[in-house]
Design a protein around this motif. Structure first.
Motif, short mmCIF file in Angstrom:
data_model
loop_
_atom_site.label_atom_id
_atom_site.label_comp_id
_atom_site.label_asym_id
_atom_site.label_seq_id
_atom_site.Cartn_x
_atom_site.Cartn_y
_atom_site.Cartn_z
N GLY A 78 40.14 46.14 41.30
CA GLY A 78 41.33 46.28 42.58
C GLY A 78 40.95 47.77 43.81
O GLY A 78 41.33 47.08 44.97
N LEU A 79 40.65 48.43 43.53
CA LEU A 79 40.15 49.93 44.44
C LEU A 79 38.92 49.24 45.47
O LEU A 79 39.13 50.09 46.22
N ALA A 80 37.90 48.06 44.67
CA ALA A 80 37.17 47.84 45.39
C ALA A 80 37.12 47.36 46.32
O ALA A 80 37.40 47.05 47.03
N LEU A 81 38.68 46.08 45.96
CA LEU A 81 39.04 44.63 47.41
C LEU A 81 40.06 46.40 48.01
O LEU A 81 39.66 45.26 49.44
N ILE A 82 40.34 46.81 48.13
CA ILE A 82 41.32 47.42 48.17
C ILE A 82 40.48 48.20 49.77
O ILE A 82 40.56 48.19 51.34
N GLY A 83 39.81 49.28 49.21
CA GLY A 83 38.35 49.92 50.11
C GLY A 83 37.83 48.37 51.02
O GLY A 83 37.79 49.10 52.50
N ARG A 198 47.45 50.36 26.96
CA ARG A 198 47.56 49.49 26.36
C ARG A 198 47.87 48.16 26.21
O ARG A 198 48.00 48.16 27.32
N TRP A 199 47.87 47.23 25.37
CA TRP A 199 47.96 46.40 26.43
C TRP A 199 49.54 46.06 26.49
O TRP A 199 49.47 45.05 27.41
N GLU A 200 50.73 46.39 26.47
CA GLU A 200 51.55 45.99 26.70
C GLU A 200 51.90 46.45 28.47
O GLU A 200 52.40 45.88 29.08
N LEU A 201 50.49 47.35 27.99
CA LEU A 201 51.46 47.88 30.27
C LEU A 201 49.96 46.74 31.20
O LEU A 201 50.19 47.56 32.14
N LEU A 202 49.13 45.75 30.74
CA LEU A 202 48.59 45.73 31.04
C LEU A 202 48.26 44.64 31.97
O LEU A 202 47.94 43.62 32.95
N ALA A 203 49.80 44.20 31.32
CA ALA A 203 50.37 43.07 32.55
C ALA A 203 50.50 43.40 34.27
O ALA A 203 49.91 42.37 35.26
N VAL A 204 50.69 44.15 34.23
CA VAL A 204 51.51 44.59 36.22
C VAL A 204 50.34 44.61 36.13
O VAL A 204 49.76 44.23 37.85
N PRO A 205 49.39 45.73 36.06
CA PRO A 205 47.95 45.69 36.91
C PRO A 205 47.34 44.50 36.97
O PRO A 205 46.84 44.13 38.17
N ALA A 206 46.91 43.69 36.20
CA ALA A 206 46.46 42.71 36.26
C ALA A 206 47.09 41.53 37.16
O ALA A 206 46.64 40.51 37.80
N ALA A 207 48.81 41.30 37.13
CA ALA A 207 49.45 40.65 37.95
C ALA A 207 49.04 41.58 39.53
O ALA A 207 49.21 40.35 40.55
N SER A 208 48.94 42.56 39.61
CA SER A 208 48.69 43.47 41.04
C SER A 208 47.05 42.78 41.49
O SER A 208 47.09 41.86 42.59
N VAL A 209 46.26 42.59 40.72
CA VAL A 209 44.98 42.47 41.32
C VAL A 209 44.45 41.40 40.77
O VAL A 209 44.04 41.05 42.76
N SER A 210 45.14 40.37 40.72
CA SER A 210 45.10 38.96 40.86
C SER A 210 45.90 38.02 41.48
O SER A 210 45.17 37.17 42.79
N LEU A 211 47.09 38.31 42.05
CA LEU A 211 47.90 38.12 43.32
C LEU A 211 47.38 38.59 44.67
O LEU A 211 46.75 37.94 45.16
N LEU A 213 43.93 39.90 44.94
CA LEU A 213 42.43 38.90 45.57
C LEU A 213 42.75 37.49 46.14
O LEU A 213 42.16 36.95 47.04
N VAL A 214 43.65 36.73 45.57
CA VAL A 214 44.33 35.72 46.14
C VAL A 214 44.92 35.34 47.82
O VAL A 214 44.02 34.64 48.40
N LEU A 215 45.57 36.42 47.63
CA LEU A 215 46.04 36.87 49.66
C LEU A 215 45.24 37.23 50.14
O LEU A 215 45.21 36.73 51.09
N LEU A 216 43.98 37.91 49.80
CA LEU A 216 43.07 38.20 50.47
C LEU A 216 41.99 38.10 51.19
O LEU A 216 41.42 37.44 52.30
N LEU A 217 41.71 36.86 49.79
CA LEU A 217 40.72 35.26 50.71
C LEU A 217 41.14 34.93 51.55
O LEU A 217 40.53 34.13 51.92
N GLY A 218 43.38 34.46 50.67
CA GLY A 218 42.94 33.98 52.25
C GLY A 218 43.35 34.54 53.85
O GLY A 218 43.58 33.34 54.08
N MET A 219 43.24 35.41 53.54
CA MET A 219 43.08 36.13 54.46
C MET A 219 41.33 36.67 55.03
O MET A 219 41.29 37.34 56.42
N ALA A 220 40.94 35.56 54.72
CA ALA A 220 39.97 36.25 54.68
C ALA A 220 38.56 36.14 55.88
O ALA A 220 37.88 36.57 56.84
#
Length: 336
Positions: A78-83, A198-211, A213-220
């Motif tokens: 995520g940080l590499a994408l943002i940079g 923790r396992w239960e905390l991974l869903a939000v960052p995973a969704a954030s980074v995945s979404l 990446l998809v949005l930014l690839l669409g704006m390439a």
């Protein structure tokens, strides 16, 4: 780089990533053999093999190190994408979420929640507060840096550094005025780390980074146009202001979510995009996937160093990335 070489590079980076993930799980204050790590992963993921490891080894690998590993890969990616995208829209090779004040704004928002407000809407309170802080910080930097409707990259960077200092001063003041027992707990988090994984905390960052990446690839293509210059973007019929706004919103959202869980980890977004451009070029449809893999790979091994250098103590990852990133920054300034 042609398509075949690019594909081979991605396969190589992916293979390195998989090997690094398995090998890195064995490192730490309590060493676990790689063969045992592999058997535990196969057993937990697919139910294969017979149990020949201790309950302590299973707990360390599956409940502590695997969530930490996954969070590290998400934060690095995520940080590499943002940079990469911030460097494109600002046309400044030194731009990253840390230097543009986004990380400090997210940190301030999170500190306010931890010390003075509390989780008023549950687990989403902290990511939401960090996102609001990151967005307000970015908007403040843009408002100060804008001159006659134009953004100058050098001015934007200087304003980002200034706003970052102000935001961190406010966060430190709140820490000083708050409960000192809570403040000491927050200090480690502010220095950056993956200890909250923790396992239960991974869903939000995973969704954030995945979404993201998809949005930014669409704006390439718009990103490529902005990288070529304002006049080129206008000639191609691009609404540069609207594209920048969307990029800043996406960057603020991702930064807010990641900072709320991992704390302030600086310079990943500065270093990784430059390395990726040397490997695959500046075209963003190729650059962004390379940034994801390189960012994940980098932070996985930085985390290994963080938990082994002063074991059994856990070195804050932000300290390690700041040391490496500071040297990289100096080298970049000397070259340019």
């Amino acid at each position: 780089m042609n398509g075949r070489r690019y594909g081979a590079l991605l396969v190589l980076l992916g293979a390195l990533m998989l090997v690094s993930c398995v090998v890195s799980l064995g490192f730490g204050p309590a060493r676990v053999p790689v063969a045992v790590v592999w058997d535990i992963l196969l057993n937990k993921a697919f139910g294969l093999g017979e149990v020949h490891w201790t309950p302590g080894q299973e707990h360390i690998v599956w409940l502590i190190r695997v969530p930490r590993l996954l969070l590290g890969t998400l934060v690095g990616a995520g940080l590499a994408l943002i940079g990469a995208v911030l460097q494109a829209v600002t046309r400044n090779p030194l731009a990253d979420p840390h230097l543009l004040g986004v990380t400090s704004g997210a940190t301030l928002g999170a500190v306010i929640v931890v010390l003075h407000i509390g989780e008023i809407i549950g687990l989403l309170t902290l990511p939401l507060a960090a996102f609001i802080g990151a967005l307000l910080s970015m908007l403040l930097v843009l408002a100060i840096a804008a001159r006659q409707g134009r953004l100058e990259s050098d001015r934007l960077l200087l304003c980002g550094v200034a706003v970052s200092f102000v935001m961190m001063a406010a966060a430190n003041l709140l820490l000083f005025l708050g409960d000192h027992r809570a403040s000491s707990a927050v200090m480690f988090w502010m220095l950056g780390g993956l200890g909250l994984a923790r396992w239960e905390l991974l869903a939000v960052p995973a969704a954030s980074v995945s979404l993201g990446l998809v949005l930014l690839l669409g704006m390439a293509r718009p990103l490529n146009a902005l990288m070529a210059g304002e006049q080129t973007a206008v000639t191609l019929g691009l609404n540069a202001a609207r594209v920048r706004l969307w990029i800043f919103l996406i960057a603020s959202l991702m930064t807010g979510v990641l900072v709320s869980i991992s704390g302030s980890i600086g310079f990943v977004g500065l270093m990784v995009p430059h390395i990726a451009r040397r490997l695959v070029g500046a075209e963003h449809r190729r650059l962004l996937p390379a940034c994801v893999l390189l960012g994940s790979l980098f932070l996985v091994w930085v985390d290994v160093a963080a938990r082994t250098l002063i074991a059994p103590e856990d070195l804050p990852i932000g300290v390690a990335t700041a040391a490496i990133g500071g040297l990289f920054f100096i080298g970049l300034m000397r070259r340019r």
